[in-house]
Design a protein around this motif. Structure first.
Motif, PDB file in Angstrom:
ATOM      1  N   ASN A   2       0.805  -1.259   0.064  1.00 14.96           N
ATOM      2  CA  ASN A   2      -0.133   0.080  -0.058  1.00 14.96           C
ATOM      3  C   ASN A   2       0.986   1.059  -0.052  1.00 14.96           C
ATOM      4  O   ASN A   2       0.653   2.303  -0.496  1.00 14.96           O
ATOM      5  CB  ASN A   2      -0.923  -0.145   1.267  1.00 14.96           C
ATOM      6  CG  ASN A   2      -2.260  -0.818   0.908  1.00 14.96           C
ATOM      7  OD1 ASN A   2      -2.922  -0.463   0.238  1.00 14.96           O
ATOM      8  ND2 ASN A   2      -2.077  -2.101   1.490  1.00 14.96           N
TER       9      ASN A   2
ATOM     10  N   ALA B 126      -6.062   3.795   0.912  1.00 16.02           N
ATOM     11  CA  ALA B 126      -4.679   3.039   0.895  1.00 16.02           C
ATOM     12  C   ALA B 126      -4.078   3.045   2.434  1.00 16.02           C
ATOM     13  O   ALA B 126      -3.742   2.236   3.024  1.00 16.02           O
ATOM     14  CB  ALA B 126      -3.638   3.673   0.100  1.00 16.02           C
TER      15      ALA B 126
ATOM     16  N   ARG C  99      -6.030   0.983   4.673  1.00 16.00           N
ATOM     17  CA  ARG C  99      -5.638  -0.507   4.652  1.00 16.00           C
ATOM     18  C   ARG C  99      -4.488  -0.823   5.285  1.00 16.00           C
ATOM     19  O   ARG C  99      -4.077  -1.518   5.881  1.00 16.00           O
ATOM     20  CB  ARG C  99      -5.393  -0.772   3.180  1.00 16.00           C
ATOM     21  CG  ARG C  99      -6.653  -1.021   2.391  1.00 16.00           C
ATOM     22  CD  ARG C  99      -6.680  -1.514   1.089  1.00 16.00           C
ATOM     23  NE  ARG C  99      -5.905  -0.695  -0.203  1.00 16.00           N
ATOM     24  CZ  ARG C  99      -6.093   0.031  -0.996  1.00 16.00           C
ATOM     25  NH1 ARG C  99      -7.519   0.458  -0.945  1.00 16.00           N
ATOM     26  NH2 ARG C  99      -5.511   0.798  -1.760  1.00 16.00           N
TER      27      ARG C  99
END
Length: 288
Positions: free
Chosen positions: A79, A121, A124
């Motif tokens: 990520n 992102a 995550r």
């Protein structure tokens, strides 16, 4: 960060006269090219081409992360790589779309969608760490980016000053079509219709009392996002090319939904089992 080199018009000029006149004219032409100037009918186009679009500047996420558990290392690195890729793509769009849209085009069509992607992102990353360690907080503050407008002259590699007639293939964000449509002047009718998205609430497990408020707030955000997308469909009807709705409305909407859905899953996962598979509900379609 992509920076394009300046383009100069090459003109072949014939002169009638002696060798001295040829040498003098050649010196004048060379000097004009080096200075990025133009003569004749193309002056206005070259003036726009020489306006550098700048570069995107975003906060660095990696230094703000806590110790990363070994089990989360691969996902976090992936990520972080996505964050770099997103910035590079935004820089490329700055160059490709230089000279297009209105005064808010960069904010709505590039910086806004980039922030949505960064939120997803970063969430995550936080989720990956939070599975086996304390979930880092406050990382969402690193999502917004800004435009460094000190681009060098001639960064426009798209020749947008000469032919800014088509909105970018990958642009997105709130009211993006309004900005792009000002210069695009395209008559392509994308159709209005409405946005149709999967309903998230029925797919949720039992919601802990401690997560109830946050879940309801984000479910409300999902409804608001759809309403805003429907409004943009109406406001931008007839603008852009055949992929405009997907790139400028449905794509950014999906990014926002991913972020909201991740926040819902995270809120539940703090005191109960985190629901999985909800990301499949992020994508929406256009119904005519």
């Amino acid at each position: 960060m992509s920076r394009a080199l300046p383009k100069y018009n090459k003109r072949r000029v014939g002169f009638i006269g002696g060798a001295a006149a040829l040498a003098l004219s050649g010196a004048v032409i060379a000097g004009s090219a080096l200075a990025g100037e133009s003569s004749g009918d193309g002056g206005d186009a070259n003036a726009r081409t020489l306006a550098g679009p700048g570069t995107i500047s975003c906060p660095d996420v990696a230094p703000r992360l806590p110790a990363i558990p070994a089990s989360a290392q691969a996902e976090v690195e992936r990520n972080l790589g996505d964050l770099d890729t997103q910035i590079a793509e935004a820089d490329k769009r700055l160059v490709d779309t230089a000279g297009q849209g209105g005064p808010d085009f960069v904010r709505n069509a590039i910086l806004g969608p980039l922030e949505d992607k960064r939120v997803a992102a970063i969430n995550r990353i936080a989720t990956a760490i939070g599975r086996t360690a304390e979930r880092p907080s406050g990382l969402d503050a690193l999502a917004p980016c800004s435009l460094d407008a000190e681009g060098s002259a001639g960064q426009d590699d798209a020749g947008a000053g000469e032919e800014a007639t088509t909105p970018p293939a990958e642009d997105g964000g709130e009211d993006a079509g309004q900005g792009a449509g000002e210069d695009a002047g395209q008559a392509g009718d994308t159709g209005v219709g409405t946005v149709s998205c999967p309903d998230v609430a029925p797919r949720l497990p039992a919601i802990p009392a401690s997560a109830q408020a946050e879940v309801e707030r984000n479910l409300g955000d999902l409804d608001t996002q759809i309403a805003e997308a429907d409004k943009r469909l109406v406001d931008t009807a007839g603008q852009g090319g055949p992929d405009f709705v997907r790139n400028a409305i449905l794509g950014p909407l999906e990014d926002k939904r991913v972020a909201a859905i991740n926040r819902i899953a995270t809120a539940i996962g703090r005191t109960a089992e985190r629901p999985s598979g909800l990301d499949s509900l992020a994508a929406c379609t256009l119904t005519q």
